[in-house]
Design a protein around this motif. Structure first.
Motif, PDB file in Angstrom:
ATOM      1  N   TYR A  42      68.972  63.789  42.591  1.00  0.00           N
ATOM      2  CA  TYR A  42      67.984  64.693  42.561  1.00  0.00           C
ATOM      3  C   TYR A  42      67.960  65.598  43.437  1.00  0.00           C
ATOM      4  N   TYR A  43      68.252  65.140  44.714  1.00  0.00           N
ATOM      5  CA  TYR A  43      68.423  66.285  45.807  1.00  0.00           C
ATOM      6  C   TYR A  43      69.638  67.295  45.478  1.00  0.00           C
ATOM      7  N   ASP A  44      70.683  66.870  45.036  1.00  0.00           N
ATOM      8  CA  ASP A  44      72.178  67.759  44.895  1.00  0.00           C
ATOM      9  C   ASP A  44      71.714  68.611  43.702  1.00  0.00           C
ATOM     10  N   THR A  45      70.927  68.190  42.531  1.00  0.00           N
ATOM     11  CA  THR A  45      70.840  68.999  41.308  1.00  0.00           C
ATOM     12  C   THR A  45      69.717  69.632  41.171  1.00  0.00           C
ATOM     13  N   GLU A  46      68.563  69.393  41.744  1.00  0.00           N
ATOM     14  CA  GLU A  46      67.196  69.797  41.310  1.00  0.00           C
ATOM     15  C   GLU A  46      66.330  70.312  42.460  1.00  0.00           C
ATOM     16  N   TRP A  47      66.288  69.215  43.605  1.00  0.00           N
ATOM     17  CA  TRP A  47      64.947  69.361  44.607  1.00  0.00           C
ATOM     18  C   TRP A  47      65.658  70.850  45.639  1.00  0.00           C
ATOM     19  N   GLY A  48      64.568  71.688  45.562  1.00  0.00           N
ATOM     20  CA  GLY A  48      64.574  72.871  46.213  1.00  0.00           C
ATOM     21  C   GLY A  48      65.023  73.978  45.083  1.00  0.00           C
ATOM     22  N   ASN A  49      65.314  73.896  44.242  1.00  0.00           N
ATOM     23  CA  ASN A  49      65.951  74.990  43.376  1.00  0.00           C
ATOM     24  C   ASN A  49      64.731  75.743  42.766  1.00  0.00           C
ATOM     25  N   PRO A  50      64.765  77.075  42.505  1.00  0.00           N
ATOM     26  CA  PRO A  50      63.588  77.746  42.134  1.00  0.00           C
ATOM     27  C   PRO A  50      62.934  77.372  40.710  1.00  0.00           C
ATOM     28  N   VAL A  51      61.838  76.852  40.723  1.00  0.00           N
ATOM     29  CA  VAL A  51      61.081  76.786  39.321  1.00  0.00           C
ATOM     30  C   VAL A  51      60.199  77.767  39.198  1.00  0.00           C
ATOM     31  N   ARG A  52      60.183  78.651  38.092  1.00  0.00           N
ATOM     32  CA  ARG A  52      59.205  79.733  38.074  1.00  0.00           C
ATOM     33  C   ARG A  52      58.549  79.588  36.631  1.00  0.00           C
ATOM     34  N   ASP A  53      58.879  79.070  35.737  1.00  0.00           N
ATOM     35  CA  ASP A  53      58.407  79.039  34.357  1.00  0.00           C
ATOM     36  C   ASP A  53      56.973  78.191  34.231  1.00  0.00           C
ATOM     37  N   GLU A  54      56.282  78.423  33.297  1.00  0.00           N
ATOM     38  CA  GLU A  54      54.884  77.531  33.281  1.00  0.00           C
ATOM     39  C   GLU A  54      55.269  76.203  32.881  1.00  0.00           C
ATOM     40  N   ARG A  55      55.946  75.735  32.004  1.00  0.00           N
ATOM     41  CA  ARG A  55      56.272  74.390  31.469  1.00  0.00           C
ATOM     42  C   ARG A  55      56.773  73.807  32.681  1.00  0.00           C
ATOM     43  N   GLY A  56      57.729  74.390  33.274  1.00  0.00           N
ATOM     44  CA  GLY A  56      58.572  73.721  34.412  1.00  0.00           C
ATOM     45  C   GLY A  56      57.605  73.324  35.820  1.00  0.00           C
ATOM     46  N   MET A  57      56.794  74.351  36.059  1.00  0.00           N
ATOM     47  CA  MET A  57      55.775  74.074  37.135  1.00  0.00           C
ATOM     48  C   MET A  57      54.736  73.396  36.767  1.00  0.00           C
ATOM     49  N   PHE A  58      54.409  73.155  35.530  1.00  0.00           N
ATOM     50  CA  PHE A  58      53.360  72.046  35.352  1.00  0.00           C
ATOM     51  C   PHE A  58      53.727  70.758  35.119  1.00  0.00           C
TER      52      PHE A  58
END
Length: 210
Positions: A42-58
């Motif tokens: 999770y850390y390597d592939t996702e955590w801290g990567n920018p999420v800007r879209d509505e569904r992703g942020m929801f």
């Protein structure tokens, strides 16, 4: 992560006093992501990567809400079940849901308040559109001018003036389970702040902060 409402710092962490841990691949990671394969991926592939879209942020808002009082590892284990139960976190679909049938679903966290919060927050997410924005844009508008540069986990903040204001403003718009600590964790996980420890391989990798 240092926050009690973010990836657990008590599970699977070696005795490192909060300093970066170098793995067998030569990459340094924070202690919470150093050994457990699920958290490490999770850390390597996702955590801290920018999420800007509505569904992703929801989705992230919902997951952070589900995690309150629990470990982030548990949330990751149940993430696909949450996605199945909540229509891939499509706000329009979730806003019309009745959560009663989910209370008997053992693959989920069967907490009525948390399950209902996903529906409530979906409705509030849709209402944000009437302000000429969407959830991703709204939350990113609270990006601070600077980001922390912690060397140990003890130096990582658990809240900020921005997360406090974000929590307050989201609550005014009907969102729930969005306290200032939870919102700071959200800001960390979606790249709005970079709390990667100095010396870890992902420090500065998001492109948001030099």
């Amino acid at each position: 992560m240092p926050n009690t409402e973010t990836p657990s710092t008590t599970d699977h962490i070696p005795d490192t006093a909060g300093w970066p841990v170098t793995g067998d691949d030569g990459r340094a990671r924070p202690p919470w992501a150093a050994t457990d394969p699920l958290l490490r991926d999770y850390y390597d592939t996702e955590w801290g990567n920018p999420v800007r879209d509505e569904r992703g942020m929801f989705e992230r808002v919902c997951l952070e809400g589900f995690q309150v009082g629990l470990s982030w590892r548990l949330i990751l284990q149940k993430r696909e079940a949450f996605r199945d139960a909540f229509a891939g976190f499509d706000p329009e679909a979730v806003a019309e849901m009745n959560i009663e049938h989910l209370l008997d679903d053992e693959t989920l966290i069967r907490n009525r308040r948390k399950l209902q919060a996903a529906v409530t927050n979906a409705q509030a997410t849709l209402a944000l559109r009437d302000e000429g924005t969407h959830l991703g844009e709204f939350i990113w508008s609270y990006q601070p001018d600077t980001t922390p540069a912690p060397h140990t986990m003890a130096e990582v903040p658990t809240r900020s003036a921005e997360s406090e204001q974000l929590a307050k403003d989201l609550k005014k718009r009907g969102f729930t389970f969005v306290g200032p600590v939870t919102m700071y964790a959200l800001m960390e996980s979606t790249g709005i702040v970079d709390t990667n420890l100095v010396g870890t391989w992902k420090r500065g990798s998001s492109g948001v902060w030099a």
